[in-house]
Design a protein around this motif. Structure first.
Motif, mmCIF file in Angstrom:
data_model
loop_
_atom_site.group_PDB
_atom_site.id
_atom_site.type_symbol
_atom_site.label_atom_id
_atom_site.label_comp_id
_atom_site.label_asym_id
_atom_site.label_seq_id
_atom_site.Cartn_x
_atom_site.Cartn_y
_atom_site.Cartn_z
ATOM 1 N N LEU A 63 5.087 -4.452 -3.697
ATOM 2 C CA LEU A 63 5.712 -3.265 -3.110
ATOM 3 C C LEU A 63 7.019 -3.635 -2.400
ATOM 4 C CD1 LEU A 63 2.562 -1.468 -1.654
ATOM 5 C CD2 LEU A 63 3.920 -0.755 -3.633
ATOM 6 N N LEU A 64 7.018 -4.785 -1.733
ATOM 7 C CA LEU A 64 8.236 -5.236 -1.056
ATOM 8 C C LEU A 64 9.336 -5.549 -2.069
ATOM 9 C CD1 LEU A 64 6.634 -7.527 1.666
ATOM 10 C CD2 LEU A 64 7.847 -5.360 2.060
ATOM 11 N N ILE A 65 8.966 -6.157 -3.178
ATOM 12 C CA ILE A 65 9.936 -6.463 -4.240
ATOM 13 C C ILE A 65 10.528 -5.174 -4.797
ATOM 14 C CG2 ILE A 65 10.151 -7.391 -6.593
ATOM 15 C CD1 ILE A 65 8.126 -9.592 -5.685
ATOM 16 N N GLU A 66 9.719 -4.118 -4.863
ATOM 17 C CA GLU A 66 10.201 -2.804 -5.324
ATOM 18 C C GLU A 66 11.161 -2.165 -4.332
ATOM 19 O OE1 GLU A 66 6.847 -0.275 -6.106
ATOM 20 O OE2 GLU A 66 6.053 -1.625 -7.646
ATOM 21 N N THR A 84 2.041 -0.168 7.073
ATOM 22 C CA THR A 84 2.703 1.059 7.507
ATOM 23 C C THR A 84 4.106 1.096 6.917
ATOM 24 O OG1 THR A 84 3.477 -0.029 9.519
ATOM 25 C CG2 THR A 84 1.408 1.186 9.678
ATOM 26 N N GLY A 85 4.722 2.252 6.997
ATOM 27 C CA GLY A 85 6.086 2.389 6.488
ATOM 28 C C GLY A 85 6.121 3.329 5.299
ATOM 29 N N ASP A 86 6.858 2.914 4.246
ATOM 30 C CA ASP A 86 6.990 3.752 3.049
ATOM 31 C C ASP A 86 5.646 4.014 2.378
ATOM 32 O OD1 ASP A 86 9.717 3.869 3.463
ATOM 33 O OD2 ASP A 86 10.199 2.344 1.961
ATOM 34 N N SER A 87 4.718 3.102 2.518
ATOM 35 C CA SER A 87 3.335 3.276 2.059
ATOM 36 C C SER A 87 2.442 2.942 3.240
ATOM 37 C CB SER A 87 3.008 2.332 0.899
ATOM 38 O OG SER A 87 3.765 2.631 -0.239
#
Length: 121
Positions: free
Chosen positions: A79-82, A109-112
């Motif tokens: 997810l971080l790579i995305e 937490t955060g975008d997801s």
């Protein structure tokens, strides 16, 4: 009927993992189990996410718990790579005086936003 597909209850401890680490009441005892190959080392904050290889960031857990955490951390890494902006925390829970966590709760937490709980014993 036959309950062929029903999960077997092989529990020797109250959570069903079959392990009881209640007598591991010191870091020295936990490290001894690690040195004997009965436990493995896991980092609360993964090294890949900026965690340090220091005592405050290390837990000793059975191999299955490390594998579950590694799978979860890999998913977060993807997810971080995305490009997702995420916060990450991992909090161990303990029973009694044991130095081996009974659970590890990971929160994102955060975008997801989601949590994962790894039941250890």
């Amino acid at each position: 009927m036959f309950n062929w597909f029903k999960k077997k209850d092989n529990s020797k401890s109250e959570n069903g993992t079959g392990s009881d680490f209640s007598k591991i009441d010191s870091n020295k005892k936990a490290i001894e189990l690690y040195k004997n190959g009965k436990l493995t080392k896991v980092h609360l904050m993964p090294l890949e996410f900026g965690g340090e290889d220091s005592a405050i960031n290390i837990l000793y857990v059975p191999e299955f718990a490390k594998m579950f955490k590694q799978r979860f951390d890999k998913m977060i890494e993807e997810l971080l790579i995305e490009g997702k902006k995420l916060g990450y925390s991992a909090e161990p829970e303990y029973k009694g005086k044991s130095f081996i966590p009974s659970k590890l709760k990971i929160s994102v937490t955060g975008d997801s936003e989601f949590t994962e709980t790894i039941n250890i014993w």
